[in-house]
Design a protein around this motif. Structure first.
Motif, PDB file in Angstrom:
ATOM      1  N   LYS A  72       1.363  -1.108   0.491  1.00 45.09           N
ATOM      2  CA  LYS A  72      -0.088   0.017  -0.478  1.00 45.09           C
ATOM      3  C   LYS A  72       1.840   1.169  -0.553  1.00 45.09           C
ATOM      4  N   PRO A  73       0.288   2.193  -0.570  1.00 50.45           N
ATOM      5  CA  PRO A  73       1.254   3.581  -0.329  1.00 50.45           C
ATOM      6  C   PRO A  73       2.268   4.312   0.947  1.00 50.45           C
ATOM      7  N   SER A  74       0.835   4.163   2.071  1.00 48.96           N
ATOM      8  CA  SER A  74       1.093   4.083   3.312  1.00 48.96           C
ATOM      9  C   SER A  74       0.560   3.333   4.467  1.00 48.96           C
ATOM     10  N   GLY A  75       1.079   3.140   5.218  1.00 46.49           N
ATOM     11  CA  GLY A  75       1.419   2.177   6.446  1.00 46.49           C
ATOM     12  C   GLY A  75       1.064   2.821   7.795  1.00 46.49           C
ATOM     13  N   THR A  76       0.507   1.732   8.863  1.00 44.01           N
ATOM     14  CA  THR A  76       0.301   1.459   9.565  1.00 44.01           C
ATOM     15  C   THR A  76       1.242   1.415  10.907  1.00 44.01           C
ATOM     16  N   ILE A  77       2.662   0.853  10.704  1.00 39.21           N
ATOM     17  CA  ILE A  77       3.377  -0.011  11.503  1.00 39.21           C
ATOM     18  C   ILE A  77       4.821   0.919  11.520  1.00 39.21           C
ATOM     19  N   TYR A  78       5.929   0.915  12.289  1.00 36.86           N
ATOM     20  CA  TYR A  78       7.039   0.805  11.801  1.00 36.86           C
ATOM     21  C   TYR A  78       7.734   0.802  12.548  1.00 36.86           C
ATOM     22  N   SER A  79       9.211   0.154  12.668  1.00 32.88           N
ATOM     23  CA  SER A  79      10.439  -1.177  13.008  1.00 32.88           C
ATOM     24  C   SER A  79      11.198   0.079  13.092  1.00 32.88           C
ATOM     25  N   PRO A  80      11.766   0.649  14.281  1.00 39.54           N
ATOM     26  CA  PRO A  80      13.243   1.341  13.440  1.00 39.54           C
ATOM     27  C   PRO A  80      13.919   0.743  14.651  1.00 39.54           C
ATOM     28  N   GLY A  81      15.208   0.603  13.918  1.00 43.27           N
ATOM     29  CA  GLY A  81      16.551   0.280  14.660  1.00 43.27           C
ATOM     30  C   GLY A  81      17.646   1.800  15.069  1.00 43.27           C
ATOM     31  N   GLY A  82      18.251   1.111  15.360  1.00 42.67           N
ATOM     32  CA  GLY A  82      19.233   2.326  16.255  1.00 42.67           C
ATOM     33  C   GLY A  82      18.703   2.477  18.099  1.00 42.67           C
ATOM     34  N   GLN A  83      19.582   2.889  18.705  1.00 43.35           N
ATOM     35  CA  GLN A  83      19.328   3.868  19.272  1.00 43.35           C
ATOM     36  C   GLN A  83      18.273   5.542  19.381  1.00 43.35           C
ATOM     37  N   ARG A  84      16.569   5.755  19.889  1.00 44.08           N
ATOM     38  CA  ARG A  84      16.565   6.697  19.208  1.00 44.08           C
ATOM     39  C   ARG A  84      17.152   8.619  19.974  1.00 44.08           C
ATOM     40  N   ASN A  85      17.749   7.957  21.041  1.00 41.51           N
ATOM     41  CA  ASN A  85      18.374   9.135  21.716  1.00 41.51           C
ATOM     42  C   ASN A  85      19.978   9.777  20.558  1.00 41.51           C
ATOM     43  N   LYS A  86      19.898   8.718  20.020  1.00 40.20           N
ATOM     44  CA  LYS A  86      20.847   9.310  18.797  1.00 40.20           C
ATOM     45  C   LYS A  86      20.802   9.245  17.402  1.00 40.20           C
ATOM     46  N   LEU A 137       4.774   1.080  17.063  1.00 42.20           N
ATOM     47  CA  LEU A 137       6.341   0.488  16.876  1.00 42.20           C
ATOM     48  C   LEU A 137       5.738  -0.819  16.390  1.00 42.20           C
ATOM     49  N   ARG A 138       6.352  -2.118  15.463  1.00 37.42           N
ATOM     50  CA  ARG A 138       6.620  -3.234  15.800  1.00 37.42           C
ATOM     51  C   ARG A 138       8.231  -3.413  15.434  1.00 37.42           C
ATOM     52  N   TYR A 139       9.375  -3.708  16.510  1.00 37.63           N
ATOM     53  CA  TYR A 139      10.454  -3.947  15.993  1.00 37.63           C
ATOM     54  C   TYR A 139      10.576  -5.133  16.829  1.00 37.63           C
ATOM     55  N   SER A 140      11.266  -6.494  16.167  1.00 39.24           N
ATOM     56  CA  SER A 140      11.899  -7.159  16.350  1.00 39.24           C
ATOM     57  C   SER A 140      13.339  -7.874  16.828  1.00 39.24           C
ATOM     58  N   GLY A 141      14.444  -6.698  16.165  1.00 41.24           N
ATOM     59  CA  GLY A 141      15.644  -6.815  16.288  1.00 41.24           C
ATOM     60  C   GLY A 141      16.458  -7.712  14.851  1.00 41.24           C
ATOM     61  N   GLY A 142      15.705  -8.311  13.780  1.00 39.86           N
ATOM     62  CA  GLY A 142      16.217  -8.546  12.388  1.00 39.86           C
ATOM     63  C   GLY A 142      15.524  -8.033  11.523  1.00 39.86           C
ATOM     64  N   PHE A 143      16.247  -8.258  10.460  1.00 37.37           N
ATOM     65  CA  PHE A 143      15.967  -7.068   9.682  1.00 37.37           C
ATOM     66  C   PHE A 143      15.311  -8.081   8.480  1.00 37.37           C
ATOM     67  N   VAL A 144      15.621  -9.656   8.804  1.00 37.56           N
ATOM     68  CA  VAL A 144      14.608 -10.477   7.932  1.00 37.56           C
ATOM     69  C   VAL A 144      12.342 -10.315   7.930  1.00 37.56           C
ATOM     70  N   PRO A 145      12.966 -10.848   9.587  1.00 36.72           N
ATOM     71  CA  PRO A 145      11.289 -10.712  10.042  1.00 36.72           C
ATOM     72  C   PRO A 145      10.730  -9.731   9.799  1.00 36.72           C
ATOM     73  N   ASP A 146      11.056  -8.331  10.105  1.00 38.00           N
ATOM     74  CA  ASP A 146      10.880  -6.997  10.166  1.00 38.00           C
ATOM     75  C   ASP A 146      10.578  -6.114   8.859  1.00 38.00           C
ATOM     76  N   ILE A 147      11.676  -7.115   7.674  1.00 33.78           N
ATOM     77  CA  ILE A 147      10.688  -6.429   6.400  1.00 33.78           C
ATOM     78  C   ILE A 147       9.363  -7.761   6.034  1.00 33.78           C
ATOM     79  N   ASN A 148       9.807  -8.592   6.635  1.00 32.87           N
ATOM     80  CA  ASN A 148       8.489  -9.776   5.950  1.00 32.87           C
ATOM     81  C   ASN A 148       7.514  -8.948   6.292  1.00 32.87           C
ATOM     82  N   GLN A 149       7.307  -8.324   7.582  1.00 25.73           N
ATOM     83  CA  GLN A 149       6.120  -8.212   8.359  1.00 25.73           C
ATOM     84  C   GLN A 149       5.748  -7.198   7.523  1.00 25.73           C
ATOM     85  N   ILE A 150       6.363  -6.269   7.327  1.00 30.07           N
ATOM     86  CA  ILE A 150       5.934  -5.011   5.945  1.00 30.07           C
ATOM     87  C   ILE A 150       5.467  -5.493   4.640  1.00 30.07           C
ATOM     88  N   LEU A 151       6.159  -6.539   4.039  1.00 33.12           N
ATOM     89  CA  LEU A 151       5.875  -7.024   3.065  1.00 33.12           C
ATOM     90  C   LEU A 151       4.530  -8.138   3.017  1.00 33.12           C
TER      91      LEU A 151
END
Length: 313
Positions: free
Chosen positions: A186-200, A219-233
C-alpha cells in the motif's frame, strides 16, 4: 502470471515449477533452487546445532557464532555445486570467492542475518542477491534476482526475478510450495520498525518518528532485519528504518548483503527504499563492507522520511 489448469491450487505449485512456468533462465532457476535446498540444512542446524561462538571474527571484527560459520559453509557448498556461479561474496568472509570462470551469475548473501537472536528463539533469516556476470560490486538496480528465507514459526521463502514478488512455505517434505503471488504494498502504512538508539537520532529522523506516531503508526520491531521486512511486505504496508545516527552517520546495515536485495524485493512489490537522500538501488558500492542508512517500505512513508532528512538532517 502464467494461466494454469482449472482446479490447480497454490499448494500444488512448488518453487521449481513456478520458476519454470515463468520461463526463467535455466541456470538462474538452478541457483535459486540450490539456495532453497541449502535452507533445509540451515533450518536443521538452527533447530539442533551449537549456539556458541566459533572463536573467529568476520570482516567487521564481529565475533562469529558457530551457526554463522556453518550456515555460510552450507550456502557456499550449494552455490559451488550449482556449476553456474562465477563468484560469491558472503557477509561472513573478508574476500570475494572466485568459483567458476564460465559461471553466469555472481551471488552475494548474508547466510544467517540476526543469528544472535537464535538463543532467545526469535526469527532469523538468509538474504541473497544475484547478479549477471562475475562482478560483485554492482548497483542494486542490476540485480537479476533477490530472495530471503525466514526461519520462523514457518519457514518461508520470498523471491523476485523482476516479475513480481512471490511467497513460498516449506511443507512437511521440506519442499517450498506457493502461498501467494504478486505481493503488493500500500502507498502508506500503519506500522513502523525503528532500529538504532532513539537518543542518537538526528533531528530529521526524530521528526519522522514523531510524524509516524502522530498518524497512529504502531511500533513493531523484532531486532531482526528479515522478520521485520517480512512483516511489512506480507502485511503490505509500513516502514522499516535503521537511520544514520549522531555517532554512526554511515548507518549499520550492509548495502551489498542486506539492503540491495531487500530494496529490490520491496520495489518489486510497489514500495520504495532510500538512504534518506537517494534510492538504495542507485548507490555505487565502494567495497564489500559498504554500509548505508535505510528507510524502506511504503512509498509515501519513505518519501516522508526523505523530506524530513533533507530538511532537518
Amino acid at each position: 502470471m502464467v494461466a494454469r489448469e482449472p482446479g490447480t491450487t497454490p499448494f500444488q505449485i512448488d518453487l521449481r515449477r513456478h520458476l519454470r512456468e515463468n520461463e526463467e533462465d535455466r541456470d538462474l532457476t538452478r541457483v535459486i533452487c540450490e539456495i532453497a535446498t541449502a535452507s533445509r540444512y540451515v533450518i536443521h542446524s538452527i533447530r539442533t546445532g551449537e549456539l556458541g561462538v566459533a572463536g573467529t571474527s568476520n570482516l567487521y571484527g564481529e565475533e562469529q557464532l558457530a551457526l554463522d560459520v556453518l550456515s555460510d559453509r552450507i550456502l557456499r557448498k550449494r552455490l559451488v555445486h550449482s556449476g553456474v556461479v562465477s563468484s560469491i561474496a558472503s557477509e561472513e568472509s573478508s574476500e570475494i570467492l572466485s568459483v567458476n570462470l564460465t559461471g553466469k551469475y555472481a551471488v552475494v548473501y548474508d547466510p544467517l542475518d540476526g543469528s544472535s537472536l537464535v538463543d532467545v528463539n526469535l526469527a532469523v533469516g538468509t538474504i541473497v542477491g544475484i547478479y549477471r556476470g562475475e562482478d560483485i560490486l554492482q548497483r542494486g538496480r542490476n540485480l537479476v534476482a533477490a530472495l530471503y528465507i525466514l526461519y520462523g514459526p514457518r519457514c518461508t521463502l520470498v523471491y523476485s526475478t523482476g516479475n513480481g514478488v512471490h511467497e513460498f512455505a516449506m511443507n512437511a517434505l521440506m519442499e517450498y510450495t506457493l502461498v501467494q503471488e504478486n505481493i503488493r504494498m500500500k502507498p502508506s502504512g500503519t506500522i513502523y520498525s525503528p532500529g538504532g538508539q532513539r537518543n542518537k537520532y538526528t533531528p530529521g529522523v526524530e521528526k519522522l518518528v514523531q510524524a509516524l506516531e502522530a498518524k497512529g503508526s504502531k511500533l513493531r520491531y523484532s531486532g531482526g532485519f528479515v522478520p521485520d521486512i517480512n512483516q511489512i511486505l506480507i502485511k503490505g504496508q509500513g516502514l522499516f528504518l535503521y537511520p544514520h545516527l549522531q555517532d554512526k552517520p554511515e548507518g549499520k546495515l550492509r548495502l551489498l548483503y542486506e539492503l540491495n536485495p531487500m530494496a529490490f524485493l520491496i520495489e518489486q512489490a510497489g514500495g520504495a527504499a532510500s538512504n534518506g537522500r537517494e534510492r538504495i538501488l542507485d548507490i555505487d558500492p565502494k567495497a564489500i563492507d559498504h554500509r548505508e542508512p535505510v528507510f524502506i517500505g511504503s512509498k509515501e512513508d519513505v518519501a516522508m522520511a526523505e523530506k524530513f532528512v533533507q530538511e532537518f538532517g
